[in-house]
Design a protein around this motif. Structure first.
Motif, PDB file in Angstrom:
ATOM      1  N   THR A 190       0.786  -1.113  -0.088  1.00 55.23           N
ATOM      2  CA  THR A 190       0.018  -0.137  -0.122  1.00 55.23           C
ATOM      3  C   THR A 190       0.925   1.284   0.079  1.00 55.23           C
ATOM      4  OG1 THR A 190      -1.689  -1.400   1.388  1.00 55.23           O
ATOM      5  CG2 THR A 190      -1.751   1.185   1.140  1.00 55.23           C
ATOM      6  N   VAL A 191       0.629   2.265  -1.105  1.00 53.62           N
ATOM      7  CA  VAL A 191       1.518   3.359  -0.981  1.00 53.62           C
ATOM      8  C   VAL A 191       0.810   4.528  -0.280  1.00 53.62           C
ATOM      9  CG1 VAL A 191       2.605   2.981  -2.937  1.00 53.62           C
ATOM     10  CG2 VAL A 191       0.325   3.944  -3.123  1.00 53.62           C
ATOM     11  N   GLU A 192       1.417   5.689  -0.137  1.00 51.56           N
ATOM     12  CA  GLU A 192       0.927   6.615   0.776  1.00 51.56           C
ATOM     13  C   GLU A 192      -0.462   7.302   0.508  1.00 51.56           C
ATOM     14  OE1 GLU A 192       3.423  10.283   0.181  1.00 51.56           O
ATOM     15  OE2 GLU A 192       4.430   9.066  -1.274  1.00 51.56           O
ATOM     16  N   THR A 193      -0.875   7.067  -0.694  1.00 48.67           N
ATOM     17  CA  THR A 193      -2.310   7.716  -1.141  1.00 48.67           C
ATOM     18  C   THR A 193      -3.455   6.569  -0.921  1.00 48.67           C
ATOM     19  OG1 THR A 193      -2.271   6.560  -3.383  1.00 48.67           O
ATOM     20  CG2 THR A 193      -1.228   8.868  -2.951  1.00 48.67           C
ATOM     21  N   GLY A 194      -3.028   5.365  -0.304  1.00 48.99           N
ATOM     22  CA  GLY A 194      -3.896   4.257   0.229  1.00 48.99           C
ATOM     23  C   GLY A 194      -4.122   3.263  -1.238  1.00 48.99           C
ATOM     24  N   PHE A 195      -3.444   3.641  -2.314  1.00 50.40           N
ATOM     25  CA  PHE A 195      -3.569   2.601  -3.389  1.00 50.40           C
ATOM     26  C   PHE A 195      -2.880   1.377  -3.121  1.00 50.40           C
ATOM     27  CE2 PHE A 195      -2.259   1.435  -7.758  1.00 50.40           C
ATOM     28  CZ  PHE A 195      -3.527   1.098  -8.395  1.00 50.40           C
ATOM     29  N   LYS A 196      -3.381   0.124  -3.338  1.00 50.02           N
ATOM     30  CA  LYS A 196      -2.866  -1.097  -3.441  1.00 50.02           C
ATOM     31  C   LYS A 196      -2.203  -1.643  -4.547  1.00 50.02           C
ATOM     32  CE  LYS A 196      -4.640  -2.664   1.021  1.00 50.02           C
ATOM     33  NZ  LYS A 196      -5.090  -3.941   1.666  1.00 50.02           N
ATOM     34  N   LEU A 197      -1.165  -2.341  -4.647  1.00 45.20           N
ATOM     35  CA  LEU A 197      -0.480  -2.927  -5.898  1.00 45.20           C
ATOM     36  C   LEU A 197       0.548  -4.068  -5.678  1.00 45.20           C
ATOM     37  CD1 LEU A 197       2.326  -0.701  -7.349  1.00 45.20           C
ATOM     38  CD2 LEU A 197       1.427   0.102  -5.295  1.00 45.20           C
ATOM     39  N   LYS A 198       0.734  -4.742  -6.729  1.00 49.04           N
ATOM     40  CA  LYS A 198       1.962  -5.821  -6.671  1.00 49.04           C
ATOM     41  C   LYS A 198       3.044  -5.354  -6.649  1.00 49.04           C
ATOM     42  CE  LYS A 198      -0.823  -9.760  -7.174  1.00 49.04           C
ATOM     43  NZ  LYS A 198      -0.912 -11.276  -7.656  1.00 49.04           N
ATOM     44  N   VAL A 199       4.020  -5.635  -5.836  1.00 50.54           N
ATOM     45  CA  VAL A 199       5.348  -5.213  -5.963  1.00 50.54           C
ATOM     46  C   VAL A 199       6.389  -6.472  -5.886  1.00 50.54           C
ATOM     47  CG1 VAL A 199       5.048  -2.737  -4.954  1.00 50.54           C
ATOM     48  CG2 VAL A 199       5.823  -4.726  -3.706  1.00 50.54           C
ATOM     49  N   PRO A 200       7.604  -6.258  -6.307  1.00 52.06           N
ATOM     50  CA  PRO A 200       8.555  -7.485  -6.046  1.00 52.06           C
ATOM     51  C   PRO A 200       8.903  -7.731  -4.629  1.00 52.06           C
ATOM     52  CG  PRO A 200       9.303  -6.104  -7.754  1.00 52.06           C
ATOM     53  CD  PRO A 200       8.208  -5.279  -7.183  1.00 52.06           C
ATOM     54  N   LEU A 201       9.280  -8.785  -4.414  1.00 49.82           N
ATOM     55  CA  LEU A 201       9.554  -9.328  -3.196  1.00 49.82           C
ATOM     56  C   LEU A 201      10.601  -8.717  -2.312  1.00 49.82           C
ATOM     57  CD1 LEU A 201       9.588 -13.177  -3.324  1.00 49.82           C
ATOM     58  CD2 LEU A 201       7.676 -11.763  -2.396  1.00 49.82           C
ATOM     59  N   PHE A 202      11.760  -7.824  -3.131  1.00 47.33           N
ATOM     60  CA  PHE A 202      12.634  -7.415  -2.458  1.00 47.33           C
ATOM     61  C   PHE A 202      12.229  -5.981  -1.770  1.00 47.33           C
ATOM     62  CE2 PHE A 202      13.040  -6.598  -7.162  1.00 47.33           C
ATOM     63  CZ  PHE A 202      13.169  -5.319  -7.223  1.00 47.33           C
ATOM     64  N   ILE A 203      11.043  -5.315  -2.031  1.00 46.57           N
ATOM     65  CA  ILE A 203      10.663  -4.038  -1.706  1.00 46.57           C
ATOM     66  C   ILE A 203      10.138  -3.968  -0.546  1.00 46.57           C
ATOM     67  CG2 ILE A 203       8.847  -2.024  -2.275  1.00 46.57           C
ATOM     68  CD1 ILE A 203      11.082  -2.484  -4.449  1.00 46.57           C
ATOM     69  N   ASP A 204      10.535  -3.284   0.503  1.00 45.78           N
ATOM     70  CA  ASP A 204      10.331  -3.075   1.905  1.00 45.78           C
ATOM     71  C   ASP A 204       9.421  -1.878   2.332  1.00 45.78           C
ATOM     72  OD1 ASP A 204      11.363  -5.525   2.653  1.00 45.78           O
ATOM     73  OD2 ASP A 204      13.460  -4.423   2.670  1.00 45.78           O
ATOM     74  N   ASN A 205       8.903  -1.905   3.450  1.00 48.31           N
ATOM     75  CA  ASN A 205       8.080  -0.623   4.010  1.00 48.31           C
ATOM     76  C   ASN A 205       9.089   0.622   3.774  1.00 48.31           C
ATOM     77  OD1 ASN A 205       5.615  -1.773   4.414  1.00 48.31           O
ATOM     78  ND2 ASN A 205       6.269  -2.282   6.533  1.00 48.31           N
TER      79      ASN A 205
END
Length: 184
Positions: free
Chosen positions: A152-167
């Motif tokens: 979930t990004v700062e605007t509240g939008f949900k999307l799929k990201v690769p496994l190596f991406i963190d908070n």
């Protein structure tokens, strides 16, 4: 201008409605006049329609203008934008910007689309940098295909990201599809 002169991206007025040409197909047979089948988006309602017009049909060419403005805040039922040169503020109803709201952050500079004095909408850049606020933990093992997880990004939008991406990371998100486009 004649309907056969329209090209994708052109704006025109037909029967009082403002349209943007998405696609055009010119069809000519031996026994009949040329027919232009125009796939167009109504700029006021957002509806996509197909128009069929004979080659002698004329439409009025429309010229739209863009103005760079900064997104300020959400006022409840509308979004407020400001011109940095004149400090004039305008409001656009949220119902007209449902998809675009997923990619708007405060102080983002965007283009507002105008026809004469009428506000038609906004034009987003092809991708925007957004910060991840919530991200599922990476689960190894499901790596037959590209392994993805929800974030979930700062605007509240949900999307799929690769496994190596963190908070806390900032990523690029495509504004046309809402897909992950890389690290920022």
């Amino acid at each position: 201008m004649n309907v056969t002169e329209l090209r994708p991206g052109n704006y025109f007025i037909d029967e009082g409605n403002l349209y943007q040409v998405l696609d055009i197909l010119l069809n000519k047979t031996a026994m009949r006049k040329m027919v232009a089948k125009v796939k167009a988006k109504n700029m006021r309602s957002g509806a996509i329609i197909e128009l069929a017009r004979n080659s002698g049909y004329d439409v009025e060419k429309a010229v739209l203008s863009k103005k760079k403005m900064v997104y300020l805040y959400d006022s409840g039922d509308a979004l407020v934008f400001m011109d940095n040169n004149t400090y004039d503020q305008i409001e656009i109803q949220k119902s007209r910007l449902e998809w675009e709201m997923n990619f708007l952050i405060s102080n983002a500079e965007i283009d507002i689309l105008f026809y004469e004095d009428e506000i038609l909408g906004i034009t987003l850049p092809s991708s925007v940098a957004l910060k991840i606020i919530d991200c599922e933990p990476a689960v190894r093992g499901d790596t037959v295909n590209k392994a993805m997880k929800f974030a979930t990004v700062e605007t509240g939008f949900k999307l799929k990201v690769p496994l190596f991406i963190d908070n806390g990371e900032t990523i690029l998100v495509r504004t046309d599809t809402g897909d992950y486009d890389g690290r920022a």
